[in-house]
Design a protein around this motif. Structure first.
Motif, PDB file in Angstrom:
ATOM      1  N   GLU A   1       0.982  -1.213   0.065  1.00  0.00           N
ATOM      2  CA  GLU A   1       0.140  -0.083  -0.007  1.00  0.00           C
ATOM      3  C   GLU A   1       0.826   1.265  -0.075  1.00  0.00           C
ATOM      4  OE1 GLU A   1      -0.977   1.151   4.501  1.00  0.00           O
ATOM      5  OE2 GLU A   1      -1.765  -0.955   3.655  1.00  0.00           O
ATOM      6  N   ARG A   2       0.526   2.265  -0.801  1.00  0.00           N
ATOM      7  CA  ARG A   2       1.250   3.399  -0.745  1.00  0.00           C
ATOM      8  C   ARG A   2       1.589   4.061   0.324  1.00  0.00           C
ATOM      9  NH1 ARG A   2       0.503   7.536  -5.994  1.00  0.00           N
ATOM     10  NH2 ARG A   2       2.115   9.167  -5.148  1.00  0.00           N
ATOM     11  N   PRO A   3       2.404   4.705   0.813  1.00  0.00           N
ATOM     12  CA  PRO A   3       2.660   5.333   2.091  1.00  0.00           C
ATOM     13  C   PRO A   3       1.723   6.774   1.786  1.00  0.00           C
ATOM     14  CG  PRO A   3       4.884   4.536   1.590  1.00  0.00           C
ATOM     15  CD  PRO A   3       3.811   4.241   0.307  1.00  0.00           C
ATOM     16  N   LEU A   4       1.187   7.341   3.006  1.00  0.00           N
ATOM     17  CA  LEU A   4       0.435   8.363   2.855  1.00  0.00           C
ATOM     18  C   LEU A   4       1.329   9.807   2.873  1.00  0.00           C
ATOM     19  CD1 LEU A   4      -2.521   7.624   5.316  1.00  0.00           C
ATOM     20  CD2 LEU A   4      -2.495   7.461   2.832  1.00  0.00           C
ATOM     21  N   ASP A   5       2.569   9.480   3.405  1.00  0.00           N
ATOM     22  CA  ASP A   5       3.472  10.767   3.567  1.00  0.00           C
ATOM     23  C   ASP A   5       4.140  10.863   2.235  1.00  0.00           C
ATOM     24  OD1 ASP A   5       5.736  12.342   4.393  1.00  0.00           O
ATOM     25  OD2 ASP A   5       4.831  12.302   6.202  1.00  0.00           O
ATOM     26  N   TYR A   6       4.048  11.842   1.526  1.00  0.00           N
ATOM     27  CA  TYR A   6       5.018  12.080   0.406  1.00  0.00           C
ATOM     28  C   TYR A   6       6.575  12.012   0.562  1.00  0.00           C
ATOM     29  CZ  TYR A   6       6.977  14.651  -3.523  1.00  0.00           C
ATOM     30  OH  TYR A   6       7.708  14.843  -4.634  1.00  0.00           O
ATOM     31  N   LYS A   7       6.851  12.844   1.897  1.00  0.00           N
ATOM     32  CA  LYS A   7       8.299  13.146   2.346  1.00  0.00           C
ATOM     33  C   LYS A   7       9.073  11.594   2.350  1.00  0.00           C
ATOM     34  CE  LYS A   7       7.843  17.591   4.101  1.00  0.00           C
ATOM     35  NZ  LYS A   7       8.037  18.475   5.238  1.00  0.00           N
ATOM     36  N   PHE A   8       8.040  10.590   2.857  1.00  0.00           N
ATOM     37  CA  PHE A   8       8.510   9.471   3.447  1.00  0.00           C
ATOM     38  C   PHE A   8       8.841   8.432   2.106  1.00  0.00           C
ATOM     39  CE2 PHE A   8       7.725   4.761   3.750  1.00  0.00           C
ATOM     40  CZ  PHE A   8       8.691   4.521   4.832  1.00  0.00           C
TER      41      PHE A   8
ATOM     42  N   GLY B   1      -0.779   5.022  -8.318  1.00  0.00           N
ATOM     43  CA  GLY B   1      -1.941   4.826  -7.723  1.00  0.00           C
ATOM     44  C   GLY B   1      -1.885   4.590  -6.332  1.00  0.00           C
ATOM     45  N   ASN B   2      -2.911   3.608  -5.958  1.00  0.00           N
ATOM     46  CA  ASN B   2      -2.636   3.280  -4.540  1.00  0.00           C
ATOM     47  C   ASN B   2      -1.661   2.315  -3.992  1.00  0.00           C
ATOM     48  OD1 ASN B   2      -5.094   4.673  -4.090  1.00  0.00           O
ATOM     49  ND2 ASN B   2      -6.223   2.786  -4.545  1.00  0.00           N
ATOM     50  N   ILE B   3      -0.623   2.038  -4.730  1.00  0.00           N
ATOM     51  CA  ILE B   3       0.400   1.081  -4.144  1.00  0.00           C
ATOM     52  C   ILE B   3       1.973   1.644  -4.814  1.00  0.00           C
ATOM     53  CG2 ILE B   3      -0.935  -1.039  -4.782  1.00  0.00           C
ATOM     54  CD1 ILE B   3       0.558  -1.095  -7.644  1.00  0.00           C
ATOM     55  N   ALA B   4       2.791   1.321  -3.932  1.00  0.00           N
ATOM     56  CA  ALA B   4       4.129   1.626  -4.204  1.00  0.00           C
ATOM     57  C   ALA B   4       5.019   0.273  -4.085  1.00  0.00           C
ATOM     58  CB  ALA B   4       4.847   2.325  -2.964  1.00  0.00           C
ATOM     59  N   HIS B   5       6.287   0.112  -4.559  1.00  0.00           N
ATOM     60  CA  HIS B   5       7.154  -1.069  -4.480  1.00  0.00           C
ATOM     61  C   HIS B   5       8.386  -0.755  -4.075  1.00  0.00           C
ATOM     62  CE1 HIS B   5       8.388  -0.942  -9.192  1.00  0.00           C
ATOM     63  NE2 HIS B   5       9.188  -0.160  -8.400  1.00  0.00           N
TER      64      HIS B   5
ATOM     65  N   GLU C   1      10.421   2.873   9.925  1.00  0.00           N
ATOM     66  CA  GLU C   1      10.213   4.126   9.716  1.00  0.00           C
ATOM     67  C   GLU C   1       8.599   4.273   9.065  1.00  0.00           C
ATOM     68  OE1 GLU C   1      11.791   7.857   7.157  1.00  0.00           O
ATOM     69  OE2 GLU C   1      13.215   6.425   8.153  1.00  0.00           O
ATOM     70  N   PHE C   2       8.290   3.159   8.295  1.00  0.00           N
ATOM     71  CA  PHE C   2       7.007   3.042   7.705  1.00  0.00           C
ATOM     72  C   PHE C   2       5.751   3.102   8.694  1.00  0.00           C
ATOM     73  CE2 PHE C   2       4.488   1.063   3.932  1.00  0.00           C
ATOM     74  CZ  PHE C   2       3.574   1.955   3.820  1.00  0.00           C
ATOM     75  N   LEU C   3       6.258   1.946   9.656  1.00  0.00           N
ATOM     76  CA  LEU C   3       5.318   1.961  10.845  1.00  0.00           C
ATOM     77  C   LEU C   3       5.242   3.276  11.647  1.00  0.00           C
ATOM     78  CD1 LEU C   3       6.107  -1.717  12.050  1.00  0.00           C
ATOM     79  CD2 LEU C   3       4.051  -0.892  11.022  1.00  0.00           C
ATOM     80  N   GLN C   4       6.180   3.920  11.796  1.00  0.00           N
ATOM     81  CA  GLN C   4       6.282   5.080  12.805  1.00  0.00           C
ATOM     82  C   GLN C   4       5.695   6.092  11.980  1.00  0.00           C
ATOM     83  OE1 GLN C   4      10.014   6.985  13.224  1.00  0.00           O
ATOM     84  NE2 GLN C   4       9.560   8.174  15.087  1.00  0.00           N
ATOM     85  N   GLN C   5       5.705   6.425  10.735  1.00  0.00           N
ATOM     86  CA  GLN C   5       4.811   7.368   9.858  1.00  0.00           C
ATOM     87  C   GLN C   5       3.431   6.770   9.953  1.00  0.00           C
ATOM     88  OE1 GLN C   5       3.956   6.229   6.319  1.00  0.00           O
ATOM     89  NE2 GLN C   5       2.521   7.929   6.333  1.00  0.00           N
ATOM     90  N   ARG C   6       3.065   5.655   9.761  1.00  0.00           N
ATOM     91  CA  ARG C   6       1.697   5.374  10.022  1.00  0.00           C
ATOM     92  C   ARG C   6       1.096   5.838  11.287  1.00  0.00           C
ATOM     93  NH1 ARG C   6       0.014  -0.145   9.062  1.00  0.00           N
ATOM     94  NH2 ARG C   6      -1.290   0.036   7.255  1.00  0.00           N
ATOM     95  N   SER C   7       1.746   5.276  12.365  1.00  0.00           N
ATOM     96  CA  SER C   7       1.441   5.655  13.770  1.00  0.00           C
ATOM     97  C   SER C   7       0.945   7.203  14.072  1.00  0.00           C
ATOM     98  CB  SER C   7       2.287   5.085  14.763  1.00  0.00           C
ATOM     99  OG  SER C   7       3.520   5.686  14.911  1.00  0.00           O
ATOM    100  N   ILE C   8       1.995   7.903  13.467  1.00  0.00           N
ATOM    101  CA  ILE C   8       1.751   9.317  13.568  1.00  0.00           C
ATOM    102  C   ILE C   8       0.427   9.949  12.835  1.00  0.00           C
ATOM    103  CG2 ILE C   8       2.790  11.724  12.909  1.00  0.00           C
ATOM    104  CD1 ILE C   8       5.604  10.530  13.272  1.00  0.00           C
ATOM    105  N   SER C   9       0.213   9.292  11.879  1.00  0.00           N
ATOM    106  CA  SER C   9      -0.904   9.591  11.163  1.00  0.00           C
ATOM    107  C   SER C   9      -2.326   9.135  11.813  1.00  0.00           C
ATOM    108  CB  SER C   9      -1.044   9.126   9.415  1.00  0.00           C
ATOM    109  OG  SER C   9       0.222   9.355   8.771  1.00  0.00           O
ATOM    110  N   PHE C  10      -2.104   8.114  12.363  1.00  0.00           N
ATOM    111  CA  PHE C  10      -3.194   7.655  13.283  1.00  0.00           C
ATOM    112  C   PHE C  10      -3.549   8.339  14.398  1.00  0.00           C
ATOM    113  CE2 PHE C  10      -4.874   4.603  16.441  1.00  0.00           C
ATOM    114  CZ  PHE C  10      -5.872   4.257  16.142  1.00  0.00           C
ATOM    115  N   GLU C  11      -2.308   8.827  15.031  1.00  0.00           N
ATOM    116  CA  GLU C  11      -2.766   9.782  16.256  1.00  0.00           C
ATOM    117  C   GLU C  11      -3.410  11.038  15.917  1.00  0.00           C
ATOM    118  OE1 GLU C  11       1.077   9.971  17.768  1.00  0.00           O
ATOM    119  OE2 GLU C  11       1.313   7.800  18.719  1.00  0.00           O
ATOM    120  N   GLU C  12      -3.126  11.415  14.532  1.00  0.00           N
ATOM    121  CA  GLU C  12      -3.620  12.787  13.942  1.00  0.00           C
ATOM    122  C   GLU C  12      -4.860  12.647  13.299  1.00  0.00           C
ATOM    123  OE1 GLU C  12      -0.798  14.214  11.489  1.00  0.00           O
ATOM    124  OE2 GLU C  12       0.907  14.907  12.975  1.00  0.00           O
TER     125      GLU C  12
END
Length: 448
Positions: free
Chosen positions: A372-379, A389-393, A411-422
């Motif tokens: 699944e494509r990360p939500l954070d562009y910077k990441f 589209g919705n995927i990355a590789h 780092e991917f998990l950390q980025q996801r958890s931050i998004s979850f908290e927000e």
């Protein structure tokens, strides 16, 4: 601070994307870069200044090479012994098997490389022709051109997951191009191919076969495609198959359980990229076809005392030597070990992502992990991910270690958890892209 922080290391003059409060700062950085790289000195710039600019650029390259995950370029190589060759201009214009009147060439190395691939792809040296290209696109240009010359009124069939160069080539050659559906794996859907071929059975078929699609690493089934064409009533003289093996064409011969790419089967041409698995520092590739097809494409050129049968005129004389050196230093055993390492590490990454609740897919015989494509562009930019589209590789190449993959997942998990908290985080549904069984969205995760 480096000269080009947070920028594409592959671009000499990268563009800074300005967003949010840092817009003015980023624009200032971009202006500074442009001023440093601008070619304005009438008498030539000083060597210390030039050395400083290149030094900063090297720092940025080293920085990005530590997180180069999304593109199939092997960064694990050492060509130091070949550095003295950069003191010479080497040009392989003309037919590599005939040489040319320009003596500073490397056609003897080129032919050695081509002979090696001829043996791998099972065609006698007296029956094939080929050359070292500037990359996969040129190989596709040449292979499909050969097919069109054999079947001038042929229709080009290629899957919707094919490399973008195929559709560009169809436009350049003004060929009718039929886009065939693909399976979840990215492999061509032969049921749809049959429907399309039957609808145009009055015209010959020119097939672009993908030995590993760009995004998913889907491998078209050569034997099934041939059977499908025969079921549609196409005899071998009414179809031509070009194999685009960009990355996997180099790996396939070392996978014992995989079906073979072989000229013993009714294919017309094969191309691979030399800068991908083999890791040449400059873009290059190899294209092979049957010798009997070439005469119609060739023309004797007196000024170079050779035959013109290639897409480009002047061709790199350095690239064949890099390829020769890469093959010589590794040998068959070394190449096989590298293939196994990449596939094992890809399996490791897939398992880590799935265990972490991130939807992911890995095709058999592949080193491309789709997720699944990360939500954070910077990441995504930080890890140099390829997204669609919705995927990355991630393309797990030789330079990618388990430690790099662990850092990426953490780092991917950390980025996801931050998004979850927000409150911004919802796992993307990628069931249509990689299958419901591989999706981690709320709906499909609960089902599985």
């Amino acid at each position: 601070m480096t000269l080009i922080p947070e920028l594409q290391a592959t671009e000499l003059l990268p563009r800074v994307v300005s967003t949010g409060k840092s817009s003015a700062k980023r624009q200032k950085l971009q202006t500074d870069i442009e001023e440093k790289l601008a070619i304005t000195e009438c008498s030539g710039d000083s060597q210390p200044n030039l050395t400083s600019i290149i030094s900063h650029y090297l720092q940025s390259l080293k920085h990005y090479s530590l997180r180069n995950l999304g593109y199939p370029t092997n960064q694990d190589f050492n060509y130091d012994p070949l550095h003295p060759l950069l003191d010479f201009h080497l040009n392989n214009a003309g037919d590599p098997f005939l040489g040319s009147s320009f003596s500073l060439n490397s056609t003897s190395f080129e032919v050695s490389v081509l002979n090696w691939f001829a043996s791998i792809w099972e065609i006698e040296t007296s029956e094939y022709w080929g050359y070292v290209t500037s990359g996969g696109t040129e190989g596709n240009l040449h292979g499909i051109l050969v097919g069109r010359e054999q079947l001038p009124d042929g229709i080009l069939y290629t899957s919707e997951d094919s490399h973008y160069s195929i559709f560009k080539i169809a436009k350049m050659y003004r060929m009718k191009c039929v886009k065939v559906r693909t399976l979840i794996s990215g492999e061509i859907d032969c049921a749809d191919l049959k429907v399309q071929a039957l609808a145009h059975k009055d015209k010959p078929a020119i097939i672009n076969l993908n030995i590993g699609t760009t995004m998913k690493g889907g491998i078209d089934d050569l034997d099934l495609v041939i059977q499908t064409l025969e079921d549609c009533g196409f005899t071998p003289d009414r179809y031509y198959i070009h194999c685009d093996g960009a990355l996997f064409g180099m790996m396939f011969p070392f996978l014992k359980q995989a079906s073979r790419i072989s000229f013993k089967k009714p294919i017309g041409s094969v191309t691979i990229s030399g800068h991908k698995f083999l890791g040449c520092p400059i873009p290059c590739g190899i294209v092979l076809t049957r010798l009997e097809y070439i005469n119609g494409l060739s023309k004797d050129v007196e000024v170079i005392a050779s035959r013109d049968a290639t897409i480009t005129g002047s061709r790199s004389g350095h690239a064949p030597i890099f390829l020769w050196y890469a093959l010589k230093t590794r040998g068959l055993v070394g190449l096989q070990n590298e293939v196994q390492k990449c596939i094992m590490n890809a399996q490791y990454l897939k398992n880590r992502l799935l265990d972490a609740g991130i939807g992911a897919m890995l095709n058999k015989f592949s080193n491309i992990v789709v997720f699944e494509r990360p939500l954070d562009y910077k990441f995504s930019r930080r890890w140099n991910l390829a997204c669609n589209g919705n995927i990355a590789h991630v393309v797990v190449m030789q330079h990618i270690t388990v430690q790099m993959l662990d850092s990426f997942v953490d780092e991917f998990l950390q980025q996801r958890s931050i998004s979850f908290e927000e409150g911004r985080f919802q796992p993307i549904c990628v069931a249509n892209d990689i299958g419901a069984a591989n999706c981690a969205c709320t709906l499909h995760h609960s089902i599985s």
